[in-house]
Design an enzyme around this catalytic site. Structure first.
Site, PDB file in Angstrom:
ATOM      1  N   ASP A  51      -1.863   7.649  -3.010  1.00 57.79           N
ATOM      2  CA  ASP A  51      -2.782   6.951  -2.482  1.00 57.79           C
ATOM      3  C   ASP A  51      -1.824   6.002  -1.212  1.00 57.79           C
ATOM      4  O   ASP A  51      -2.368   5.774   0.004  1.00 57.79           O
ATOM      5  CB  ASP A  51      -3.107   5.716  -3.558  1.00 57.79           C
ATOM      6  N   GLY A  52      -0.646   5.930  -1.633  1.00 55.81           N
ATOM      7  CA  GLY A  52       0.345   5.398  -0.432  1.00 55.81           C
ATOM      8  C   GLY A  52       0.421   6.087   0.891  1.00 55.81           C
ATOM      9  O   GLY A  52       0.307   5.481   2.013  1.00 55.81           O
ATOM     10  N   ASP A 152       4.194 -18.393  -6.601  1.00 58.13           N
ATOM     11  CA  ASP A 152       5.033 -17.220  -5.927  1.00 58.13           C
ATOM     12  C   ASP A 152       3.994 -16.569  -4.773  1.00 58.13           C
ATOM     13  O   ASP A 152       4.657 -16.140  -3.733  1.00 58.13           O
ATOM     14  CB  ASP A 152       5.139 -16.080  -6.882  1.00 58.13           C
ATOM     15  N   ALA A 187       1.931 -16.167 -10.389  1.00 61.58           N
ATOM     16  CA  ALA A 187       2.800 -17.145 -10.983  1.00 61.58           C
ATOM     17  C   ALA A 187       2.429 -18.732 -10.584  1.00 61.58           C
ATOM     18  O   ALA A 187       3.284 -19.295  -9.755  1.00 61.58           O
ATOM     19  CB  ALA A 187       4.257 -16.765 -10.817  1.00 61.58           C
TER      20      ALA A 187
END
Length: 266
Positions: A51-52, A152, A187
């Protein structure tokens, strides 16, 4: 498919892969197609890898609306965008030649920075701090303030991108037939002083998401678009909305998105 005969192969060059692709190239040309050296001359783009590599092929060809994309895995790569396998390349050629070819259309999302530069993504966008510090962002939906996020960062995923980074943060897997995008937290800080929604939320195709970065040292966060990262100075505003663009991909018959999800995760 008679008017789609120019094929461009996108892959990471290596002697081993070139050897494996040699019979593919030969068979493709014997089947009446022409292999071109420049992506701009192609109306079929074949990515070889997981997929990358598929995402890189789409980005390399600037999210072309005038061609079909074909994803082919080499061996054990993840293949939620890739219907075909290198060791069964004949299936790919048959699909390309089929007059009743089956095509998927994946939505593209636009990202505009500071109201000026616009980028695109097919899978996901992430906004994270470039320094070791909590990033603070005001989140607006259709110009109405929704929340102040501290944590984050945020992930904005398309339905097809919902199975990636988004899923690993407990975001939902979304059917790609639903025109929408999903926002997930990384986060987030939630206590008696600070509060966010604390879960993913989904916006339909008519919504606009705007993120205002609080200028407190995180003035140029890292923005990831699919599998590329951008560090842009003095980011104040990020506007995200579903594009009119659709990426067209060749698919195997009887191989739905949910078939691929089951094969990958279950």
């Amino acid at each position: 498919m008679n008017n789609r005969k120019n094929v461009f192969f996108y892959y990471a060059k290596s002697d081993e892969l070139e050897e494996k692709l040699s019979p593919v190239f030969e068979h493709v040309e014997k089947s009446g197609f022409s292999i071109v050296k420049e992506a701009k001359d192609a109306n079929i783009v074949v990515s070889v890898g997981g997929d990358g590599e598929f995402l890189q092929a789409v980005r390399h060809t600037e999210f072309s609306q005038d061609c079909l994309y074909v994803g082919m895995t080499k061996e054990d790569e993840a293949g939620l965008y890739c219907d075909f396998q290198l060791d069964r390349y004949v299936d790919m050629i048959h699909a390309m030649k089929d007059e009743a070819i089956e095509v998927r259309r994946f939505p593209v999302v636009d990202v505009t920075i500071n109201g000026e530069s616009t980028f695109h993504f097919l899978n996901e966008a992430t906004i994270r701090s470039a320094i070791i510090k909590t990033i603070v962002m005001d989140v607006y939906i259709d110009e109405a303030h929704f929340e102040r996020f501290r944590g984050d960062g945020l992930i904005v995923a398309t339905p097809t991108g919902s199975t990636g980074y988004n899923k690993s943060t407990t975001g939902a897997v979304i059917d790609p037939k639903i025109p929408c995008f999903q926002v997930s937290e990384l986060a987030s800080i939630n206590n008696n002083r600070y509060r966010t929604l604390g879960s993913s939320f989904i916006l339909n195709q008519d919504r606009t998401l705007r993120i205002e970065v609080i200028q407190d040292g995180n003035d140029y966060p890292i923005i990831g678009l699919d599998n590329e990262a951008y560090s842009i100075r003095n980011i104040k505003s990020i506007t995200i909305k579903l594009s009119d663009k659709r990426i067209k991909t060749v698919k195997l018959k009887n191989n739905s998105f949910w078939d691929r999800v089951k094969r990958t995760f279950l």
